[in-house]
Design a protein around this motif. Structure first.
Motif, mmCIF file in Angstrom:
data_model
loop_
_atom_site.group_PDB
_atom_site.id
_atom_site.type_symbol
_atom_site.label_atom_id
_atom_site.label_comp_id
_atom_site.label_asym_id
_atom_site.label_seq_id
_atom_site.Cartn_x
_atom_site.Cartn_y
_atom_site.Cartn_z
ATOM 1 N N ASN A 233 48.315 20.739 41.691
ATOM 2 C CA ASN A 233 47.529 21.974 41.709
ATOM 3 C C ASN A 233 48.323 23.049 40.976
ATOM 4 O O ASN A 233 49.546 23.077 41.057
ATOM 5 C CB ASN A 233 47.272 22.449 43.144
ATOM 6 C CG ASN A 233 46.402 21.492 43.901
ATOM 7 O OD1 ASN A 233 45.356 21.093 43.432
ATOM 8 N ND2 ASN A 233 46.840 21.102 45.088
ATOM 9 N N ARG A 234 47.603 23.924 40.283
ATOM 10 C CA ARG A 234 48.299 25.036 39.623
ATOM 11 C C ARG A 234 47.332 26.194 39.420
ATOM 12 O O ARG A 234 46.117 26.021 39.374
ATOM 13 C CB ARG A 234 48.913 24.613 38.296
ATOM 14 C CG ARG A 234 47.937 24.255 37.215
ATOM 15 C CD ARG A 234 48.658 23.974 35.896
ATOM 16 N NE ARG A 234 47.759 23.554 34.859
ATOM 17 C CZ ARG A 234 47.061 24.370 34.089
ATOM 18 N NH1 ARG A 234 47.151 25.669 34.239
ATOM 19 N NH2 ARG A 234 46.270 23.899 33.144
ATOM 20 N N LEU A 235 47.913 27.381 39.287
ATOM 21 C CA LEU A 235 47.117 28.569 39.003
ATOM 22 C C LEU A 235 46.701 28.579 37.538
ATOM 23 O O LEU A 235 47.243 27.839 36.720
ATOM 24 C CB LEU A 235 47.927 29.835 39.313
ATOM 25 C CG LEU A 235 48.291 30.048 40.778
ATOM 26 C CD1 LEU A 235 49.179 31.283 40.921
ATOM 27 C CD2 LEU A 235 47.052 30.184 41.630
ATOM 28 N N LEU A 236 45.773 29.446 37.222
ATOM 29 C CA LEU A 236 45.308 29.582 35.845
ATOM 30 C C LEU A 236 46.341 30.315 34.997
ATOM 31 O O LEU A 236 47.103 31.146 35.497
ATOM 32 C CB LEU A 236 43.996 30.361 35.814
ATOM 33 C CG LEU A 236 42.824 29.700 36.536
ATOM 34 C CD1 LEU A 236 41.675 30.682 36.665
ATOM 35 C CD2 LEU A 236 42.379 28.461 35.808
ATOM 36 N N TRP B 205 40.052 35.790 38.891
ATOM 37 C CA TRP B 205 40.841 34.568 38.905
ATOM 38 C C TRP B 205 42.292 34.898 39.181
ATOM 39 O O TRP B 205 42.772 35.998 38.902
ATOM 40 C CB TRP B 205 40.700 33.765 37.618
ATOM 41 C CG TRP B 205 41.085 34.482 36.364
ATOM 42 C CD1 TRP B 205 42.310 34.510 35.782
ATOM 43 C CD2 TRP B 205 40.225 35.278 35.539
ATOM 44 N NE1 TRP B 205 42.266 35.266 34.640
ATOM 45 C CE2 TRP B 205 41.008 35.756 34.471
ATOM 46 C CE3 TRP B 205 38.892 35.629 35.610
ATOM 47 C CZ2 TRP B 205 40.474 36.562 33.480
ATOM 48 C CZ3 TRP B 205 38.379 36.435 34.619
ATOM 49 C CH2 TRP B 205 39.165 36.881 33.565
ATOM 50 N N LEU B 206 42.974 33.928 39.789
ATOM 51 C CA LEU B 206 44.387 34.080 40.098
ATOM 52 C C LEU B 206 45.199 33.714 38.875
ATOM 53 O O LEU B 206 44.876 32.785 38.157
ATOM 54 C CB LEU B 206 44.774 33.179 41.268
ATOM 55 C CG LEU B 206 44.096 33.486 42.591
ATOM 56 C CD1 LEU B 206 44.468 32.417 43.619
ATOM 57 C CD2 LEU B 206 44.454 34.856 43.098
ATOM 58 N N ASP B 207 46.287 34.451 38.664
ATOM 59 C CA ASP B 207 47.154 34.272 37.515
ATOM 60 C C ASP B 207 48.592 34.359 38.010
ATOM 61 O O ASP B 207 48.879 35.082 38.952
ATOM 62 C CB ASP B 207 46.841 35.381 36.499
ATOM 63 C CG ASP B 207 47.709 35.318 35.271
ATOM 64 O OD1 ASP B 207 48.832 35.851 35.326
ATOM 65 O OD2 ASP B 207 47.265 34.772 34.262
ATOM 66 N N LYS B 208 49.515 33.639 37.373
ATOM 67 C CA LYS B 208 50.917 33.666 37.794
ATOM 68 C C LYS B 208 51.555 35.042 37.631
ATOM 69 O O LYS B 208 52.353 35.459 38.439
ATOM 70 C CB LYS B 208 51.733 32.649 36.994
ATOM 71 C CG LYS B 208 51.463 31.228 37.395
ATOM 72 C CD LYS B 208 52.322 30.287 36.588
ATOM 73 C CE LYS B 208 52.026 28.864 36.981
ATOM 74 N NZ LYS B 208 52.827 27.908 36.241
ATOM 75 N N LYS B 209 51.207 35.750 36.552
ATOM 76 C CA LYS B 209 51.853 37.026 36.268
ATOM 77 C C LYS B 209 51.225 38.187 37.028
ATOM 78 O O LYS B 209 51.896 39.123 37.408
ATOM 79 C CB LYS B 209 51.816 37.311 34.771
ATOM 80 C CG LYS B 209 52.647 36.324 33.979
ATOM 81 C CD LYS B 209 52.614 36.640 32.511
ATOM 82 C CE LYS B 209 53.407 35.601 31.746
ATOM 83 N NZ LYS B 209 53.351 35.804 30.327
ATOM 84 N N GLU C 90 28.744 38.505 48.940
ATOM 85 C CA GLU C 90 29.023 39.086 47.625
ATOM 86 C C GLU C 90 28.317 38.218 46.573
ATOM 87 O O GLU C 90 28.966 37.499 45.809
ATOM 88 C CB GLU C 90 30.527 39.140 47.371
ATOM 89 C CG GLU C 90 31.272 40.005 48.376
ATOM 90 C CD GLU C 90 32.784 39.895 48.243
ATOM 91 O OE1 GLU C 90 33.297 38.861 47.753
ATOM 92 O OE2 GLU C 90 33.453 40.854 48.639
ATOM 93 N N PRO C 91 26.991 38.274 46.523
ATOM 94 C CA PRO C 91 26.229 37.327 45.694
ATOM 95 C C PRO C 91 26.478 37.432 44.194
ATOM 96 O O PRO C 91 26.217 36.478 43.472
ATOM 97 C CB PRO C 91 24.775 37.644 46.034
ATOM 98 C CG PRO C 91 24.792 39.039 46.558
ATOM 99 C CD PRO C 91 26.118 39.225 47.220
ATOM 100 N N GLY C 92 26.985 38.541 43.705
ATOM 101 C CA GLY C 92 27.177 38.703 42.277
ATOM 102 C C GLY C 92 28.573 38.392 41.789
ATOM 103 O O GLY C 92 28.911 38.671 40.647
ATOM 104 N N GLN C 93 29.417 37.805 42.645
ATOM 105 C CA GLN C 93 30.779 37.542 42.192
ATOM 106 C C GLN C 93 31.304 36.205 42.691
ATOM 107 O O GLN C 93 30.782 35.611 43.633
ATOM 108 C CB GLN C 93 31.719 38.673 42.576
ATOM 109 C CG GLN C 93 32.015 38.832 44.045
ATOM 110 C CD GLN C 93 32.890 40.043 44.293
ATOM 111 O OE1 GLN C 93 32.411 41.168 44.197
ATOM 112 N NE2 GLN C 93 34.136 39.827 44.606
ATOM 113 N N ALA C 94 32.360 35.747 42.015
ATOM 114 C CA ALA C 94 33.032 34.497 42.361
ATOM 115 C C ALA C 94 34.499 34.631 41.961
ATOM 116 O O ALA C 94 34.855 35.452 41.114
ATOM 117 C CB ALA C 94 32.392 33.318 41.646
ATOM 118 N N ALA C 95 35.341 33.807 42.568
ATOM 119 C CA ALA C 95 36.771 33.796 42.251
ATOM 120 C C ALA C 95 37.167 32.396 41.803
ATOM 121 O O ALA C 95 36.932 31.417 42.514
ATOM 122 C CB ALA C 95 37.583 34.203 43.472
ATOM 123 N N LEU C 96 37.729 32.301 40.612
ATOM 124 C CA LEU C 96 38.231 31.038 40.083
ATOM 125 C C LEU C 96 39.664 30.891 40.589
ATOM 126 O O LEU C 96 40.517 31.724 40.291
ATOM 127 C CB LEU C 96 38.146 31.045 38.561
ATOM 128 C CG LEU C 96 36.698 31.192 38.084
ATOM 129 C CD1 LEU C 96 36.615 31.944 36.785
ATOM 130 C CD2 LEU C 96 36.051 29.839 37.983
#
Length: 136
Positions: free
Chosen positions: A91-94, A121-125, A76-82
């Motif tokens: 450690n914590r989520l964004l 990106w991962l988020d708590k909510k 998936e060259p055009g994407q990334a996950a923060l």
């Protein structure tokens, strides 16, 4: 990094955000990037095929205090996950506030220069938030 520098860090981030918001030429945020290539695959079966095979890069963006972790799959060259923050052993989520952090913004710019415009990106909510914007 000394204890005093760690105490001053939130003020430096706030000052950078204020200068940036007011258009007062906030300097580039100091950042180093480490990239590590990983392969996660099952053992080949009798026919020589893998049941699963994933290739990806893990990115570590750091300013000496905070580290932002990200992952990008090779297919998936055009994407990334923060994926989240690392501060020492914590450690914590964004959070929504992190989307304005100078290190986060520098990491987004890095990915966009590399041609990765779909950023999740991962988020708590919400489990995953996403943007496909190619500008700004």
């Amino acid at each position: 990094m000394s204890r005093i520098e760690k105490l001053i860090y939130p003020a430096k981030v706030a000052l950078w955000r204020t200068k940036s918001r007011l258009g007062r030429g906030a300097p580039a945020w100091p950042m180093t990037v480490e990239v590590a290539h990983h392969v996660d695959a099952s053992e080949p079966d009798a026919d020589g095929f893998n049941h699963y095979h994933y290739e990806y890069e893990i990115y570590k963006f750091t300013d000496g205090v905070m580290t932002l972790l990200a992952r990008a799959y090779s297919d998936e060259p055009g994407q990334a996950a923060l994926m989240g923050w690392n501060e020492g052993i914590k450690n914590r989520l964004l959070t929504k506030r992190d989307l304005r952090h100078p290190l986060f913004l520098e990491a987004v710019a890095y990915f966009r220069r590399a041609g990765k415009y779909k950023l999740d990106w991962l988020d708590k909510k919400k489990p995953i938030l996403s943007t496909n914007r190619q500008s700004g």
